[in-house]
Design an enzyme around this catalytic site. Structure first.
Site, PDB file in Angstrom:
ATOM      1  N   SER A 197       0.834  -1.210   0.000  1.00 39.31           N
ATOM      2  CA  SER A 197       0.000   0.000   0.000  1.00 39.31           C
ATOM      3  C   SER A 197       0.862   1.251   0.000  1.00 39.31           C
ATOM      4  CB  SER A 197      -0.885  -0.001   1.256  1.00 39.31           C
ATOM      5  OG  SER A 197      -1.697  -1.143   1.275  1.00 39.31           O
ATOM      6  N   GLU A 218      -9.094  -0.222   1.891  1.00 32.24           N
ATOM      7  CA  GLU A 218      -8.699   0.823   2.858  1.00 32.24           C
ATOM      8  C   GLU A 218      -8.011   1.975   2.126  1.00 32.24           C
ATOM      9  OE1 GLU A 218      -8.022  -2.528   3.323  1.00 32.24           O
ATOM     10  OE2 GLU A 218      -9.735  -2.739   4.652  1.00 32.24           O
ATOM     11  N   ALA A 266      -6.520   2.177 -14.515  1.00 34.00           N
ATOM     12  CA  ALA A 266      -6.862   0.750 -14.531  1.00 34.00           C
ATOM     13  C   ALA A 266      -7.980   0.407 -13.544  1.00 34.00           C
ATOM     14  CB  ALA A 266      -5.621  -0.094 -14.234  1.00 34.00           C
ATOM     15  N   GLN A 268     -24.661 -18.782  -0.094  1.00 32.99           N
ATOM     16  CA  GLN A 268     -25.695 -19.004   0.930  1.00 32.99           C
ATOM     17  C   GLN A 268     -26.990 -19.537   0.306  1.00 32.99           C
ATOM     18  OE1 GLN A 268     -24.969 -18.775   4.014  1.00 32.99           O
ATOM     19  NE2 GLN A 268     -26.973 -19.024   4.951  1.00 32.99           N
ATOM     20  N   GLU A 282      -4.523  -3.591  -6.914  1.00 32.06           N
ATOM     21  CA  GLU A 282      -4.686  -2.233  -7.476  1.00 32.06           C
ATOM     22  C   GLU A 282      -5.208  -1.269  -6.405  1.00 32.06           C
ATOM     23  OE1 GLU A 282      -5.947  -2.010 -11.548  1.00 32.06           O
ATOM     24  OE2 GLU A 282      -5.099  -3.983 -11.983  1.00 32.06           O
ATOM     25  N   GLY A 283      -4.734  -1.472  -5.188  1.00 31.02           N
ATOM     26  CA  GLY A 283      -5.113  -0.615  -4.059  1.00 31.02           C
ATOM     27  C   GLY A 283      -6.203  -1.276  -3.248  1.00 31.02           C
TER      28      GLY A 283
HETATM   29  C1  FAD Z   1      -3.416 -11.904  -7.052  1.00 30.31           C
HETATM   30  C2  FAD Z   1      -2.609 -10.647  -6.902  1.00 30.31           C
HETATM   31  C3  FAD Z   1      -2.233  -9.946  -8.045  1.00 30.31           C
HETATM   32  C4  FAD Z   1      -1.429  -8.813  -7.925  1.00 30.31           C
HETATM   33  N1  FAD Z   1      -0.962  -8.196  -9.067  1.00 30.31           N
HETATM   34  C5  FAD Z   1      -0.063  -7.190  -8.946  1.00 30.31           C
HETATM   35  C6  FAD Z   1       0.572  -6.646 -10.123  1.00 30.31           C
HETATM   36  O1  FAD Z   1       0.329  -7.091 -11.258  1.00 30.31           O
HETATM   37  N2  FAD Z   1       1.477  -5.643  -9.948  1.00 30.31           N
HETATM   38  C7  FAD Z   1       1.796  -5.143  -8.718  1.00 30.31           C
HETATM   39  O2  FAD Z   1       2.627  -4.258  -8.646  1.00 30.31           O
HETATM   40  N3  FAD Z   1       1.205  -5.637  -7.601  1.00 30.31           N
HETATM   41  C8  FAD Z   1       0.306  -6.650  -7.680  1.00 30.31           C
HETATM   42  N4  FAD Z   1      -0.277  -7.181  -6.556  1.00 30.31           N
HETATM   43  C9  FAD Z   1       0.030  -6.613  -5.252  1.00 30.31           C
HETATM   44  C10 FAD Z   1      -1.133  -5.839  -4.643  1.00 30.31           C
HETATM   45  O3  FAD Z   1      -1.365  -4.657  -5.366  1.00 30.31           O
HETATM   46  C11 FAD Z   1      -0.796  -5.589  -3.154  1.00 30.31           C
HETATM   47  O4  FAD Z   1      -0.884  -6.846  -2.512  1.00 30.31           O
HETATM   48  C12 FAD Z   1      -1.722  -4.574  -2.518  1.00 30.31           C
HETATM   49  O5  FAD Z   1      -1.502  -3.282  -3.026  1.00 30.31           O
HETATM   50  C13 FAD Z   1      -1.580  -4.534  -0.982  1.00 30.31           C
HETATM   51  O6  FAD Z   1      -0.256  -4.448  -0.588  1.00 30.31           O
HETATM   52  P1  FAD Z   1       0.311  -5.482   0.500  1.00 30.31           P
HETATM   53  O7  FAD Z   1      -0.028  -6.847   0.043  1.00 30.31           O
HETATM   54  O8  FAD Z   1       1.734  -5.181   0.746  1.00 30.31           O
HETATM   55  O9  FAD Z   1      -0.528  -5.192   1.803  1.00 30.31           O
HETATM   56  P2  FAD Z   1      -0.177  -4.102   2.933  1.00 30.31           P
HETATM   57  O10 FAD Z   1       0.105  -2.804   2.284  1.00 30.31           O
HETATM   58  O11 FAD Z   1       0.835  -4.677   3.861  1.00 30.31           O
HETATM   59  O12 FAD Z   1      -1.575  -3.986   3.678  1.00 30.31           O
HETATM   60  C14 FAD Z   1      -1.980  -4.874   4.727  1.00 30.31           C
HETATM   61  C15 FAD Z   1      -3.287  -4.344   5.280  1.00 30.31           C
HETATM   62  O13 FAD Z   1      -3.076  -3.051   5.886  1.00 30.31           O
HETATM   63  C16 FAD Z   1      -3.935  -2.096   5.315  1.00 30.31           C
HETATM   64  N5  FAD Z   1      -3.268  -0.793   5.262  1.00 30.31           N
HETATM   65  C17 FAD Z   1      -2.032  -0.508   4.800  1.00 30.31           C
HETATM   66  N6  FAD Z   1      -1.786   0.806   4.913  1.00 30.31           N
HETATM   67  C18 FAD Z   1      -2.892   1.358   5.442  1.00 30.31           C
HETATM   68  C19 FAD Z   1      -3.273   2.684   5.804  1.00 30.31           C
HETATM   69  N7  FAD Z   1      -2.470   3.730   5.603  1.00 30.31           N
HETATM   70  N8  FAD Z   1      -4.501   2.884   6.345  1.00 30.31           N
HETATM   71  C20 FAD Z   1      -5.345   1.835   6.525  1.00 30.31           C
HETATM   72  N9  FAD Z   1      -5.045   0.576   6.233  1.00 30.31           N
HETATM   73  C21 FAD Z   1      -3.845   0.338   5.677  1.00 30.31           C
HETATM   74  C22 FAD Z   1      -4.246  -2.635   3.916  1.00 30.31           C
HETATM   75  O14 FAD Z   1      -5.434  -2.071   3.410  1.00 30.31           O
HETATM   76  C23 FAD Z   1      -4.341  -4.126   4.202  1.00 30.31           C
HETATM   77  O15 FAD Z   1      -5.618  -4.426   4.718  1.00 30.31           O
HETATM   78  C24 FAD Z   1      -1.072  -8.332  -6.646  1.00 30.31           C
HETATM   79  C25 FAD Z   1      -1.482  -9.018  -5.498  1.00 30.31           C
HETATM   80  C26 FAD Z   1      -2.206 -10.190  -5.614  1.00 30.31           C
HETATM   81  C27 FAD Z   1      -2.545 -10.956  -4.361  1.00 30.31           C
END
Ligand code: FAD
Length: 380
Positions: free
Chosen positions: A132, A367, A242, A336, A363-364
């Protein structure tokens, strides 16, 4: 809002819908089991123009408007998020950067092959320590002579293990200035690039996500997209453009689930009558239909605003947030409604239920969408 879907757009939706329902749907279980899309399905998708929808006609694509692309993504969402993922990462975040920022020579080099699907595209932003918090990314690019050298690791990249072109966002400053990033077009055979882990996922099977490793990865300077330092704006623009497409796939998935659920409610009998005769079931179906309709209009609004150049980040975030949260409710209700049958492996509603989970994360996350919307409200 003055809005009508033209006859041409309706025909386009119909041709994609029949391809999904008649060609992709019958192969879904195979896609689930093998975690791969059969090559002939990808070729047919290419022949139908699905890989070229975001690429301008001058480079062999169909250069569809944002609204038309949204309608196509709505139709591919009917199949869930596995096959749809392959089309989505290529035509969405994979293509956005080069189409919007590419030089003439970059476009000539890559876009014609991307338009046919011969070359598939991915976009690498996320890192193990920076999801994120995109600004926390560590992958860096250092310039020496006429080359950039990239070092770092990207994770969870959709289609990353098979892509022929990867748009990579990397830090170009040494840490003293905030948010100095560049965007680089990386080919998998560039020295210093390798594929790391390929992850198993709970859903969206068929289009695996991969870790990508850059170890002094050599990128020619002509593969820098836009100006050095423009990467932050580019990354935000890529995601902003996107996100309506994610929302559209959610709408398509909701529509398919609603069809399955109403059929089930008509056919399944308990207490001597179809369960659709019970008010509780009708209320469930009504809620599913209502949020789907609302999600559809928010999504179309975001796409039209993108076409008119006036899509604010919050409009786009509202569409992505609402459509993905609506899909969560619709998929849960669809399970369900079928009782025990909904929980049996191989039932499509169970697959949609697993697939749907990703739309509130990638894609975000939801949250982050709320943060974007909230920030805009506080600015007003
Ligand atoms: C199937 C899949 C496909 C994907 N494809 C791509 C891709 O093609 N290219 C790419 O670059 N990425 C890709 N991603 C990555 C995806 O975009 C990230 O997993 C996502 O943005 C969340 O980041 P994170 O997993 O590090 O979670 P984190 O950022 O660690 O978040 C963990 C939790 O904390 C919450 N959180 C974090 N910061 C805050 C805040 N400031 N306030 C409130 N809540 C917060 C989040 O909402 C989440 O619930 C993919 C992921 C998956 C699983």
């Amino acid at each position: 809002m003055d809005f009508q879907i033209s006859t041409e757009q309706k025909d386009l939706m119909e041709s994609v819908r029949s391809f999904i329902d008649e060609r992709v749907e019958p192969r879904i279980n195979e896609i689930e089991e093998t975690n791969a899309i059969p090559p002939e399905i990808l070729s047919e998708a290419g022949a139908l123009g699905l890989f070229g929808m975001s690429i301008p006609e001058a480079y062999g694509g169909s250069g569809l408007s944002r609204l038309s692309r949204t309608l196509v993504h709505q139709m591919i969402g009917r199949s869930g998020f596995g096959f749809a993922g392959a089309i989505a990462s290529h035509t969405g975040i994979g293509s956005e950067g080069i189409v919007e920022l590419g030089t003439e020579s970059q476009k000539e080099r890559y876009l014609p092959r991307m338009a046919t699907g011969e070359l598939t595209a991915a976009c690498a932003i996320t890192e193990h320590e920076a999801g994120s918090d995109v600004g926390g990314m560590r992958t860096n690019a250092r310039k020496k002579g006429d080359r950039y050298y990239l070092n770092g690791v990207k994770c969870y990249i959709s289609g990353g293990s098979k892509a022929g072109l990867i748009t990579v966002i990397a830090r170009t400053n040494s840490g003293e200035a905030d948010k100095q990033f560049g965007v680089f077009l990386v080919e998998p055979d560039f020295p210093g690039f390798r594929i790391g882990e390929i992850y198993e996922t709970m859903g969206a099977r068929g289009h695996p996500i991969a870790e990508l490793v850059f170890e002094d990865c050599e990128v020619p300077e002509e593969n820098l997209l836009g100006a050095e330092g423009d990467g932050w704006i580019a990354a935000m623009q890529i995601l902003n453009n996107a996100r309506p497409l994610v929302a559209a796939r959610c709408v398509g998935a909701c529509e398919r689930l609603l069809e399955i659920s109403t059929d089930w409610a008509r056919d399944r009998k308990q207490f001597g009558k179809p369960i659709g005769d019970f008010q509780a079931i009708r209320f469930m179906l009504s809620d599913m239909a209502t949020c789907t309709e609302a999600a559809r209009w928010l999504t179309y609004k975001a796409a039209i605003d993108c076409d008119n150049g006036g899509a604010t980040p919050e409009t786009v975030s509202m569409a992505k947030l609402y459509a993905s949260e609506c899909l969560a409710v619709v998929a849960d209700n669809a399970v369900q409604l079928q009782g025990g049958a909904g929980y049996i492996s191989g039932n499509p509603v169970g697959r949609f239920y697993r697939d749907a989970r990703i739309t509130r994360i990638y894609e975000g996350t939801s949250e982050i969408q709320r943060l974007i919307i909230g920030r805009a409200l506080m600015r007003q």
